[in-house]
Design a protein around this motif. Structure first.
Motif, PDB file in Angstrom:
ATOM      1  N   LYS A  69       0.841  -1.212   0.000  1.00 55.94           N
ATOM      2  CA  LYS A  69       0.000   0.000   0.000  1.00 55.94           C
ATOM      3  C   LYS A  69       0.872   1.257   0.000  1.00 55.94           C
ATOM      4  O   LYS A  69       0.522   2.266  -0.617  1.00 55.94           O
ATOM      5  CB  LYS A  69      -0.923   0.009   1.224  1.00 55.94           C
ATOM      6  CG  LYS A  69      -2.070  -0.990   1.122  1.00 55.94           C
ATOM      7  CD  LYS A  69      -2.911  -0.962   2.385  1.00 55.94           C
ATOM      8  CE  LYS A  69      -3.912  -2.102   2.396  1.00 55.94           C
ATOM      9  NZ  LYS A  69      -4.674  -2.171   3.650  1.00 55.94           N
TER      10      LYS A  69
ATOM     11  N   VAL B 260      -0.882   4.677  -1.108  1.00 54.55           N
ATOM     12  CA  VAL B 260      -2.041   4.777  -0.198  1.00 54.55           C
ATOM     13  C   VAL B 260      -1.572   5.252   1.174  1.00 54.55           C
ATOM     14  O   VAL B 260      -2.228   6.060   1.827  1.00 54.55           O
ATOM     15  CB  VAL B 260      -2.753   3.404  -0.086  1.00 54.55           C
ATOM     16  CG1 VAL B 260      -3.906   3.469   0.902  1.00 54.55           C
ATOM     17  CG2 VAL B 260      -3.244   2.945  -1.448  1.00 54.55           C
ATOM     18  N   PHE B 261      -0.417   4.708   1.629  1.00 52.62           N
ATOM     19  CA  PHE B 261       0.198   5.174   2.879  1.00 52.62           C
ATOM     20  C   PHE B 261       1.446   5.983   2.531  1.00 52.62           C
ATOM     21  O   PHE B 261       2.167   5.635   1.594  1.00 52.62           O
ATOM     22  CB  PHE B 261       0.611   3.991   3.762  1.00 52.62           C
ATOM     23  CG  PHE B 261      -0.535   3.159   4.273  1.00 52.62           C
ATOM     24  CD1 PHE B 261      -0.348   1.806   4.549  1.00 52.62           C
ATOM     25  CD2 PHE B 261      -1.785   3.705   4.498  1.00 52.62           C
ATOM     26  CE1 PHE B 261      -1.394   1.021   5.022  1.00 52.62           C
ATOM     27  CE2 PHE B 261      -2.835   2.934   4.975  1.00 52.62           C
ATOM     28  CZ  PHE B 261      -2.637   1.582   5.229  1.00 52.62           C
TER      29      PHE B 261
ATOM     30  N   PRO C 239      -3.830  12.310  -7.569  1.00 51.64           N
ATOM     31  CA  PRO C 239      -4.465  10.979  -7.517  1.00 51.64           C
ATOM     32  C   PRO C 239      -4.602  10.296  -8.875  1.00 51.64           C
ATOM     33  O   PRO C 239      -4.332   9.107  -9.012  1.00 51.64           O
ATOM     34  CB  PRO C 239      -5.832  11.265  -6.902  1.00 51.64           C
ATOM     35  CG  PRO C 239      -5.636  12.476  -6.086  1.00 51.64           C
ATOM     36  CD  PRO C 239      -4.606  13.297  -6.798  1.00 51.64           C
TER      37      PRO C 239
ATOM     38  N   ARG D 214      -1.258   9.086 -10.096  1.00 53.75           N
ATOM     39  CA  ARG D 214      -0.763   8.039  -9.205  1.00 53.75           C
ATOM     40  C   ARG D 214      -1.409   6.709  -9.551  1.00 53.75           C
ATOM     41  O   ARG D 214      -0.754   5.684  -9.671  1.00 53.75           O
ATOM     42  CB  ARG D 214      -1.053   8.408  -7.746  1.00 53.75           C
ATOM     43  CG  ARG D 214      -0.678   7.303  -6.778  1.00 53.75           C
ATOM     44  CD  ARG D 214      -0.800   7.732  -5.326  1.00 53.75           C
ATOM     45  NE  ARG D 214      -2.103   8.217  -4.934  1.00 53.75           N
ATOM     46  CZ  ARG D 214      -3.164   7.460  -4.673  1.00 53.75           C
ATOM     47  NH1 ARG D 214      -3.076   6.152  -4.768  1.00 53.75           N
ATOM     48  NH2 ARG D 214      -4.316   8.004  -4.309  1.00 53.75           N
ATOM     49  N   VAL D 215      -2.756   6.733  -9.740  1.00 48.40           N
ATOM     50  CA  VAL D 215      -3.482   5.502 -10.046  1.00 48.40           C
ATOM     51  C   VAL D 215      -3.115   4.994 -11.441  1.00 48.40           C
ATOM     52  O   VAL D 215      -3.061   3.792 -11.684  1.00 48.40           O
ATOM     53  CB  VAL D 215      -5.006   5.746  -9.932  1.00 48.40           C
ATOM     54  CG1 VAL D 215      -5.791   4.578 -10.452  1.00 48.40           C
ATOM     55  CG2 VAL D 215      -5.379   6.020  -8.496  1.00 48.40           C
TER      56      VAL D 215
ATOM     57  N   TYR E 133      -6.434  -5.348  -3.343  1.00 51.41           N
ATOM     58  CA  TYR E 133      -6.606  -5.765  -1.951  1.00 51.41           C
ATOM     59  C   TYR E 133      -6.723  -7.280  -1.796  1.00 51.41           C
ATOM     60  O   TYR E 133      -7.282  -7.963  -2.658  1.00 51.41           O
ATOM     61  CB  TYR E 133      -7.855  -5.117  -1.356  1.00 51.41           C
ATOM     62  CG  TYR E 133      -7.671  -3.677  -0.945  1.00 51.41           C
ATOM     63  CD1 TYR E 133      -7.673  -2.660  -1.882  1.00 51.41           C
ATOM     64  CD2 TYR E 133      -7.496  -3.334   0.394  1.00 51.41           C
ATOM     65  CE1 TYR E 133      -7.502  -1.343  -1.502  1.00 51.41           C
ATOM     66  CE2 TYR E 133      -7.328  -2.020   0.785  1.00 51.41           C
ATOM     67  CZ  TYR E 133      -7.316  -1.027  -0.165  1.00 51.41           C
ATOM     68  OH  TYR E 133      -7.145   0.274   0.209  1.00 51.41           O
TER      69      TYR E 133
ATOM     70  N   LYS F  49     -11.620  -7.274   0.950  1.00 48.75           N
ATOM     71  CA  LYS F  49     -12.485  -6.111   0.665  1.00 48.75           C
ATOM     72  C   LYS F  49     -11.889  -5.243  -0.443  1.00 48.75           C
ATOM     73  O   LYS F  49     -11.576  -5.717  -1.509  1.00 48.75           O
ATOM     74  CB  LYS F  49     -12.727  -5.320   1.947  1.00 48.75           C
ATOM     75  CG  LYS F  49     -13.453  -6.155   2.999  1.00 48.75           C
ATOM     76  CD  LYS F  49     -13.656  -5.401   4.295  1.00 48.75           C
ATOM     77  CE  LYS F  49     -14.330  -6.311   5.316  1.00 48.75           C
ATOM     78  NZ  LYS F  49     -14.414  -5.698   6.639  1.00 48.75           N
ATOM     79  N   GLY F  50     -11.730  -3.932  -0.208  1.00 50.19           N
ATOM     80  CA  GLY F  50     -11.204  -3.051  -1.250  1.00 50.19           C
ATOM     81  C   GLY F  50     -12.274  -2.518  -2.174  1.00 50.19           C
ATOM     82  O   GLY F  50     -11.970  -1.788  -3.122  1.00 50.19           O
ATOM     83  N   LEU F  51     -13.544  -2.938  -1.935  1.00 47.31           N
ATOM     84  CA  LEU F  51     -14.633  -2.459  -2.783  1.00 47.31           C
ATOM     85  C   LEU F  51     -15.547  -1.554  -1.976  1.00 47.31           C
ATOM     86  O   LEU F  51     -15.570  -1.609  -0.752  1.00 47.31           O
ATOM     87  CB  LEU F  51     -15.438  -3.649  -3.332  1.00 47.31           C
ATOM     88  CG  LEU F  51     -14.642  -4.712  -4.091  1.00 47.31           C
ATOM     89  CD1 LEU F  51     -15.555  -5.849  -4.536  1.00 47.31           C
ATOM     90  CD2 LEU F  51     -13.933  -4.103  -5.292  1.00 47.31           C
ATOM     91  N   ILE F  52     -16.325  -0.728  -2.677  1.00 48.25           N
ATOM     92  CA  ILE F  52     -17.241   0.192  -2.003  1.00 48.25           C
ATOM     93  C   ILE F  52     -18.606  -0.485  -1.906  1.00 48.25           C
ATOM     94  O   ILE F  52     -19.190  -0.875  -2.928  1.00 48.25           O
ATOM     95  CB  ILE F  52     -17.368   1.525  -2.776  1.00 48.25           C
ATOM     96  CG1 ILE F  52     -15.975   2.097  -3.064  1.00 48.25           C
ATOM     97  CG2 ILE F  52     -18.219   2.528  -1.999  1.00 48.25           C
ATOM     98  CD1 ILE F  52     -15.099   2.300  -1.872  1.00 48.25           C
TER      99      ILE F  52
ATOM    100  N   PRO G 142     -14.418   4.492 -10.835  1.00 45.62           N
ATOM    101  CA  PRO G 142     -13.125   5.185 -10.857  1.00 45.62           C
ATOM    102  C   PRO G 142     -12.649   5.499 -12.277  1.00 45.62           C
ATOM    103  O   PRO G 142     -11.992   6.510 -12.497  1.00 45.62           O
ATOM    104  CB  PRO G 142     -12.156   4.212 -10.170  1.00 45.62           C
ATOM    105  CG  PRO G 142     -13.000   3.211  -9.485  1.00 45.62           C
ATOM    106  CD  PRO G 142     -14.285   3.158 -10.214  1.00 45.62           C
TER     107      PRO G 142
END
Lengths: 267, 217
Positions: free
Chosen positions: B46, B51-52, B71, B74-75, B82, B85-88, B100
């Protein structure tokens, strides 16, 4: 007992101050994010989310608002007709009664409480759940600003939804109160006459106060929901606690706003 | 394309997880990072994805530090998949991938849907596109994360223990898809693996030792 009450009161005052600061901070954050509405890509996404929010918060509440306002309109006006003194120009009397009681106070109050109960609670639990499951980090990992997904749609959807709810309430209440007059009084007073009479009594001040109650009240309810949802930590019981605190503050603050605006505008 | 991790130091508050991490990968390279429980590999990935924040050091993609990128860029450079999870949860699987892409404007809606459907067919998850995250099991969630990353076509993809819980057929299929897309788009790949995971496809194998990464020679 007294010491505990004082401590509890102090905690409420502290939390209220934090809430006021959070309100201004979230409002500022919302305004800073406004430019995305005009961005081609992010703007498209914003409109999709805003329309979804507006449908769920405002449009889907209309049937409930109409039922409540119709019942209130029929029985309040009906009761008023039965127990008030007999006046010669009662259509005029009841149009004043409608505006002062229903449009100024009861309508905004009922709509605000329904917004809190349906949508304020939903947003608090949604934000709380997202926070609990670390989904803000997931959004950050794909470069999406959480304000654009959760704050901005609520920022716009809640005030406009509350305004739509007000309009629905008044319309439905108007129809029901006209039926009440026809049932309990004189069927010769037509809907059009009654409607025009009420319209003639609405001035710019009435409409301004009404819009302010809707827009400010809706904004406060939405941002309070986001604030308490975002305070959820790592335990599921944090969500329950957030819901309790959010609804308590939403009801109190919304009542205060209504009373303050009514006092400013009508006294 | 070149990924260059230089003297990376990373941790949380008083807990230093990694220091002096140095790693270089070229376009099309694959590295398996062999990890054990609680060694912080997920957090390191991450950090590499931005992310961190890092405490010191740099993560350079084509000479640019990804922590200094906005952002969208970066992406477009580095994507993290992940392990859990990692999903909304408020979006369906399809919207978790499309949202996204539309948000950043990587491509038009038709092209985005085409990419998603093509990948979903290849990963055998086309039937779950209308599901919500709570309806997915761990393996499906990881595959959706991979699908999202591949749709972005970044320069570096970081996969966090993606093989865990998968059958041999699923693993073979996933690795085939990753290899095909890697040949087509020339991204570098770092996959965190554990005991029993396949590593035959990797150009390099590394493991975590004494809070740093050692690449096996």
């Amino acid at each position: 007992m007294i010491a505990h009450s004082v401590t509890r009161f102090g905690a409420i005052v502290r939390e209220s101050v934090v809430l006021v600061c959070a309100f201004f901070s979230l409002t500022a954050s919302g305004y800073r994010s406004l430019p995305i509405v005009f961005n081609t890509n992010k703007g498209q996404v914003f409109w999709v989310l805003f329309i979804r929010n507006f449908k769920q918060v405002g449009l889907q509440a209309i049937p409930f608002i109409c039922i409540i306002s119709a019942v209130l309109g029929f029985f309040v006006i009906g009761r008023a007709f039965l127990f008030s003194p007999i006046v010669s120009n009662y259509a005029d009397y009841y149009s004043d009664f409608f505006i002062i009681v229903v449009m100024r106070e009861v309508g905004p109050l009922v709509c605000g409480i329904l917004l809190i109960a349906r949508s304020g609670v939903a947003i608090t639990s949604e934000i709380g759940y997202v926070k609990l499951n670390n989904e803000f980090e997931a959004l950050a990992s794909v470069g999406v600003d959480p304000r654009h997904v959760f704050l901005l749609p609520v920022f716009f959807a809640f005030p406009f939804s509350l305004l739509v709810m007000f309009i629905s309430f008044f319309t439905s209440c108007l129809l029901a109160s006209n039926i009440a007059i026809a049932v309990f009084g004189d069927a010769n007073v037509t809907m059009a006459d009654y409607f025009l009479l009420i319209l003639s009594k609405l001035n710019v001040l009435e409409l301004t106060i009404m819009c302010c109650k809707a827009l400010l009240g809706g904004l406060v309810i939405g941002l309070t929901a986001i604030h308490f949802g975002s305070l959820v930590g790592t335990r599921f019981t944090d969500i329950t606690r957030a819901l309790q605190r959010a609804t308590s503050y939403q009801v109190v603050v919304y009542l205060v706003i209504n009373v303050a605006l009514s006092s400013l505008g009508y006294f | 394309m070149r990924l260059n991790i230089c003297n990376l130091k990373f941790g949380f508050e008083d807990n230093l997880l990694f220091e002096d991490v140095d790693l270089q990968l070229e376009a099309g390279d694959s590295l398996c990072l062999h990890t054990a429980v609680l060694d912080g590999a997920s957090s390191l990935l991450k950090c590499i994805a931005g992310v961190f924040p890092a405490q010191s050091g740099e993560v350079l993609v084509d000479g640019i530090d990804i922590h200094s990128l906005p952002p969208k860029k970066r992406v477009a450079s580095v994507c993290y998949c992940y392990e859990h999870k990692g999903l909304i949860s408020t979006f369906t699987v399809l919207n978790n991938v499309l949202f996204p892409i539309r948000y950043h404007g990587f491509c038009g809606e038709k092209e985005a849907k085409r990419r998603v459907l093509e990948l979903a067919e290849r990963l055998d998850i086309a039937h779950i596109l209308d599901y919500e995250p709570y309806q997915l099991n761990d393996v499906q969630t990881r595959l959706v994360n991979v699908m999202r990353a591949l749709c972005f076509t970044p320069k570096v993809i970081l996969l966090d223990e993606v093989q865990a819980g998968m059958s041999e057929d699923l693993i073979d299929n996933l690795l085939d898809v990753l290899k095909d897309y890697q040949q087509q788009f020339r991204f570098a790949m770092i996959m965190a693996t554990t005991a029993g995971d396949e590593t035959y496809f990797a150009d390099k194998i590394a493991h975590v030792e004494n809070k740093t990464i050692k690449v096996a020679t």
